[in-house]
Design a protein around this motif. Structure first.
Motif, PDB file in Angstrom:
ATOM      1  N   MET A 112       5.321  -4.162  12.096  1.00  0.00           N
ATOM      2  CA  MET A 112       5.730  -3.630  13.394  1.00  0.00           C
ATOM      3  C   MET A 112       4.614  -3.871  14.412  1.00  0.00           C
ATOM      4  SD  MET A 112       7.288   0.061  12.429  1.00  0.00           S
ATOM      5  CE  MET A 112       8.455   0.282  11.111  1.00  0.00           C
ATOM      6  N   ALA A 161      -3.465   2.325   7.488  1.00  0.00           N
ATOM      7  CA  ALA A 161      -2.060   2.323   7.063  1.00  0.00           C
ATOM      8  C   ALA A 161      -1.108   2.080   8.225  1.00  0.00           C
ATOM      9  CB  ALA A 161      -1.703   3.630   6.338  1.00  0.00           C
ATOM     10  N   LEU A 162      -1.470   1.170   9.116  1.00  0.00           N
ATOM     11  CA  LEU A 162      -0.536   0.771  10.173  1.00  0.00           C
ATOM     12  C   LEU A 162       0.535  -0.106   9.538  1.00  0.00           C
ATOM     13  CD1 LEU A 162      -3.031  -0.116  13.027  1.00  0.00           C
ATOM     14  CD2 LEU A 162      -1.587   1.914  12.842  1.00  0.00           C
ATOM     15  N   PHE A 163       1.779   0.054   9.989  1.00  0.00           N
ATOM     16  CA  PHE A 163       2.852  -0.742   9.404  1.00  0.00           C
ATOM     17  C   PHE A 163       2.685  -2.197   9.852  1.00  0.00           C
ATOM     18  CE2 PHE A 163       5.023   3.493  10.209  1.00  0.00           C
ATOM     19  CZ  PHE A 163       4.621   3.990   8.981  1.00  0.00           C
ATOM     20  N   PRO A 164       2.432  -3.106   8.914  1.00  0.00           N
ATOM     21  CA  PRO A 164       2.061  -4.472   9.311  1.00  0.00           C
ATOM     22  C   PRO A 164       3.213  -5.257   9.925  1.00  0.00           C
ATOM     23  CG  PRO A 164       2.204  -4.289   6.919  1.00  0.00           C
ATOM     24  CD  PRO A 164       2.378  -2.913   7.461  1.00  0.00           C
ATOM     25  N   ALA A 191       2.315   7.535   5.217  1.00  0.00           N
ATOM     26  CA  ALA A 191       2.196   7.586   6.674  1.00  0.00           C
ATOM     27  C   ALA A 191       3.563   7.812   7.307  1.00  0.00           C
ATOM     28  CB  ALA A 191       1.574   6.293   7.192  1.00  0.00           C
ATOM     29  N   ILE A 244      10.175   0.809   5.672  1.00  0.00           N
ATOM     30  CA  ILE A 244       8.829   0.291   5.431  1.00  0.00           C
ATOM     31  C   ILE A 244       8.772  -0.523   4.136  1.00  0.00           C
ATOM     32  CG2 ILE A 244       6.389   0.906   5.201  1.00  0.00           C
ATOM     33  CD1 ILE A 244       7.552   1.783   7.885  1.00  0.00           C
ATOM     34  N   HIS A 287      -7.822   3.679   5.637  1.00  0.00           N
ATOM     35  CA  HIS A 287      -7.589   2.266   5.934  1.00  0.00           C
ATOM     36  C   HIS A 287      -6.416   2.093   6.895  1.00  0.00           C
ATOM     37  CE1 HIS A 287     -10.702   0.946   3.251  1.00  0.00           C
ATOM     38  NE2 HIS A 287     -10.270   1.834   2.379  1.00  0.00           N
ATOM     39  N   ARG A 302       0.235   4.041   0.819  1.00  0.00           N
ATOM     40  CA  ARG A 302      -0.054   4.902   1.966  1.00  0.00           C
ATOM     41  C   ARG A 302       0.872   4.621   3.146  1.00  0.00           C
ATOM     42  NH1 ARG A 302      -6.104   4.817   0.417  1.00  0.00           N
ATOM     43  NH2 ARG A 302      -5.410   2.717  -0.003  1.00  0.00           N
ATOM     44  N   PHE A 303       1.490   3.410   3.175  1.00  0.00           N
ATOM     45  CA  PHE A 303       2.459   3.134   4.230  1.00  0.00           C
ATOM     46  C   PHE A 303       3.568   4.175   4.178  1.00  0.00           C
ATOM     47  CE2 PHE A 303       1.240  -1.579   3.950  1.00  0.00           C
ATOM     48  CZ  PHE A 303       0.317  -1.422   4.969  1.00  0.00           C
ATOM     49  N   ASP A 359       0.840  -1.193   0.000  1.00  0.00           N
ATOM     50  CA  ASP A 359       0.000   0.000   0.000  1.00  0.00           C
ATOM     51  C   ASP A 359       0.886   1.259   0.000  1.00  0.00           C
ATOM     52  OD1 ASP A 359      -1.797   2.006   0.478  1.00  0.00           O
ATOM     53  OD2 ASP A 359      -2.962   0.850   1.923  1.00  0.00           O
ATOM     54  N   LEU A 394       8.807  -4.793   3.820  1.00  0.00           N
ATOM     55  CA  LEU A 394       7.552  -5.386   3.347  1.00  0.00           C
ATOM     56  C   LEU A 394       7.767  -6.117   2.025  1.00  0.00           C
ATOM     57  CD1 LEU A 394       4.922  -2.643   4.243  1.00  0.00           C
ATOM     58  CD2 LEU A 394       5.322  -4.825   5.350  1.00  0.00           C
TER      59      LEU A 394
END
Lengths: 296, 365
Positions: free
Chosen positions: B91, B86-89, A197, A212, B84, A193-194, A191, A216
């Motif tokens: 972490m 956008a939390l870093f998955p 953010a 990030i 949505h 948006r990560f 995403d 990922l």
């Protein structure tokens, strides 16, 4: 009112019905006939005694480990080392080049530009390796167009160092489109948006990508590396054309044993060694990845 | 701790599309504003311009009195809450909340305490070591809020903060969001296409249409005194009655609708007018009920259908002249209203909003 016992619905794993087996049969038979059987023959051949002057082993030749023992020499170790060193270098460099490329194609390009780029990359992968490699040789080889430039820079196009670099570059040029294509899906699934953010939280773009996007994308990076690595280890045309016999890969050794000296058992043994090492690399890297995956 | 926002004649174009068209506004320090509009109206572009992800083609943006137009997103301390999450998955919850603190140069020894305080603020104590995928949608949104507020931004932008949640949860979280925003005393902008969300969260509503802000006001003003047909329709269900003014008195006008309803409405400079009446302002009663005598406007009709919505119901009434009028009522027990029943509807003068006919962006009288 009687209580109705709450039971989870039974999860039935149906036995493959007859039609499934029927549909699988042609594929399984083919795989057995053209993959498993010959491979088994290769293993058998590698364990047979070599009789100089004879093409292939005799049917009743005694079984021996001599063909493998014979490989424990500095010269064979050198070939192994060369193969792995150049393959790893090319794969890592390919990954470094492919990641930004894939990122750019996915995130920055319009759908039309993206389609053109992907088409070009697929074409590159499918284009004859021999043609691409000779083109490289003509441009950068010891008698290539770039020769005066290298001489002017004080680089000898016939030095071992240069030949090695050229072979690695040959691998690199084959590996970059593969890695890029592999990474497209990975990056597509992250995403964007990560990153937004992360930046809104004070991380400059490069830090956001490092902290990030890259973690990922790690599974995709690992598969791209594996694809590049297995391709490079088994490369044949590239070291042959660009290495000109001075840089030997495992495949070249196999070819020589089979075709030039007709030592089939030894050729088979080298092949098995290559296969086992490739499998080892594959399982090692995916093991590391699974460890990481289960931690997160 | 809170920063005023100043937008001065900002435009942003994407190819042939003008997403933000010469927009100016200001938000006072500590104020919560809702930027409301249909999808594609440019509200997200405005959010991205404030956050620094888009550079405006024209105009200037200042936050807390400082011109930030040329600053990168990470150079402005603007909190951002994504639709949505956008939390870093990869972490944990605590690492997510600490991310901003680490990058904004907080003292490392103070980070754990600050993370705990943020978790307490959103009532998620003890969740620090979980991963985002182990949380429910509402919990994820609260973590996202904690993460955005951890660096004490003077301004927080909320992009459709509740639209990914189901209706019940949305109501709870809306109240909580309001509390948290009040507690941190930060300037806030809520970007949404949901007028309920805008009206309940915003102290002021900026209504957007096609790249422009078409109306600004308190939620009750924008709802009760819409400046255009678009504003009236976007803020809620509305009955439109097309009519001609026949006679004028001080501040009032007598108007005759197409189907022959005679109405008393607030005056309007135009003779051809559109009258807007909100469904909840219409009183409905049995055909011969005396309750309607006090009403400036009343008419007889017949119920076409009744739609139950839970605590309320919508009743569609066909008037004698053929007009269809929607009435919204509390869903009380025992009055047995049903299709075919003859009824009288009535509404006072001040329930009517008049605007010149056929001018979708015209101003109200």
């Amino acid at each position: 009112m009687t209580a109705i016992p709450v039971q989870p619905p039974p999860i039935a794993i149906p036995a493959p019905p007859r039609t499934t087996l029927f549909l699988l049969a042609p594929g399984l038979l083919l795989l057995f006939a053209i993959f498993a059987l010959p491979l088994f023959g290769l293993v058998l051949e590698s364990l047979k005694q070599y009789v100089p002057g004879r093409v292939g082993s005799a049917v009743d030749a005694p079984l021996t480990l001599e063909n493998y023992r014979e490989l424990a020499t500095p010269s064979f170790a050198g070939v192994l080392y060369e193969t792995f060193k150049l393959s790893a270098a090319a794969s890592l460099a390919g990954l470094l080049a492919a990641f930004p490329l894939a990122y750019c194609i996915v995130r920055r390009f319009s759908p039309r530009q993206r389609a053109v780029c992907i088409g070009l990359l697929v074409m590159l992968v499918l284009l004859s390796m021999l043609v691409r490699t000779y083109a490289l040789e003509l441009a950068f080889g010891s008698v290539g167009v770039a020769r005066p430039l290298f001489l002017a820079l004080g680089i000898s196009p016939t030095s071992r160092w240069y030949t090695e670099t050229l072979v690695a570059a040959g691998l690199l040029h084959a590996v970059v489109p593969m890695c890029t294509l592999t990474l497209l899906g990975t990056i597509q699934n992250i995403d964007p948006r990560f990153c937004d953010a992360a930046q809104s939280l004070g991380a400059p773009a490069w830090k956001a990508h490092l902290g990030i996007t890259v973690p990922l994308a790690l599974p995709g990076l690992v598969s791209a590396f594996l694809i590049a690595m297995t391709f490079s280890i088994s490369a044949f045309v590239i070291p042959m054309v660009l290495g000109k016999g001075r840089v030997l890969f495992l495949s070249n050794t196999i070819y020589t044993r089979f075709s030039d000296v007709a030592n089939y058992p030894s050729g088979a043994a080298v092949s098995i060694v290559m296969l086992v090492i490739s499998l080892l690399v594959l399982s090692l890297v995916s093991l590391v990845q699974r460890r990481r995956g289960s931690r997160s | 701790m809170s920063n005023a926002v100043e937008f001065h004649r900002v435009s942003r174009r994407f190819g042939a599309v003008t997403a933000v068209d010469d927009v100016s506004f200001s938000i006072a320090a500590g104020e919560t504003v809702a930027l409301l509009g249909p999808s594609g109206c440019g509200k997200t572009s405005i959010l991205r311009v404030i956050a620094g992800f888009e550079r405006p083609d024209h105009g200037t943006v200042s936050i807390g009195g400082r011109d930030v137009t040329a600053l990168k997103p990470y150079e402005r301390n603007v909190g951002l809450l994504f639709q949505h999450y956008a939390l870093f998955p990869h972490m944990t919850v605590a690492e997510n909340i600490a991310y901003g603190l680490r990058h904004r140069g907080a003292d490392r020894r103070e980070i754990p305490d600050r993370v705990e305080a943020m978790l307490a603020l959103v009532r998620l104590q003890g969740f620090g070591s979980r991963r985002p995928h182990q949380l429910s949608g509402g919990q994820q949104q609260r973590v996202a809020l904690a993460r955005a507020l951890a660096t004490r931004p003077g301004l927080i932008l909320l992009d459709e903060p509740l639209s990914a949640l189901d209706a019940k949860l949305r109501q709870d979280l809306r109240a909580e969001l309001k509390q948290v925003l009040a507690a941190v005393n930060s300037t806030a902008m809520v970007v949404t296409h949901d007028q309920e969300e805008a009206m309940s969260l915003g102290e002021r509503v900026f209504l957007m249409q096609a790249g422009r802000i078409v109306q600004v006001g308190a939620p009750s003003d924008v709802y009760g005194r819409p400046g255009s047909r678009f504003a009236a329709d976007f803020m809620g269900r509305t009955n439109w009655i097309e009519a001609q003014v026949t006679r004028r008195e001080t501040g009032l006008a007598r108007a005759l609708s197409r189907s022959g309803l005679s109405l008393t409405v607030p005056d309007c400079p135009s003779d051809a007018i559109d009258i807007c009446v909100r469904p909840e302002n219409i009183i409905l009663s049995a055909a011969d009920d005396a309750d309607q005598h006090g009403m400036a406007n009343s008419a007889k009709g017949r119920i076409l259908n009744v739609a139950l919505l839970g605590s309320t119901r919508q009743i569609l009434v066909e008037m004698a002249g053929g007009e269809q009028i929607l009435v919204m009522q509390a869903n009380r027990v025992g009055d047995g209203l049903g299709p075919g029943q003859a009824v009288t509807i009535g509404f006072p003068v001040d329930a009517c909003i008049t605007m010149p006919a056929g001018n979708p962006t015209g101003l109200a009288a």
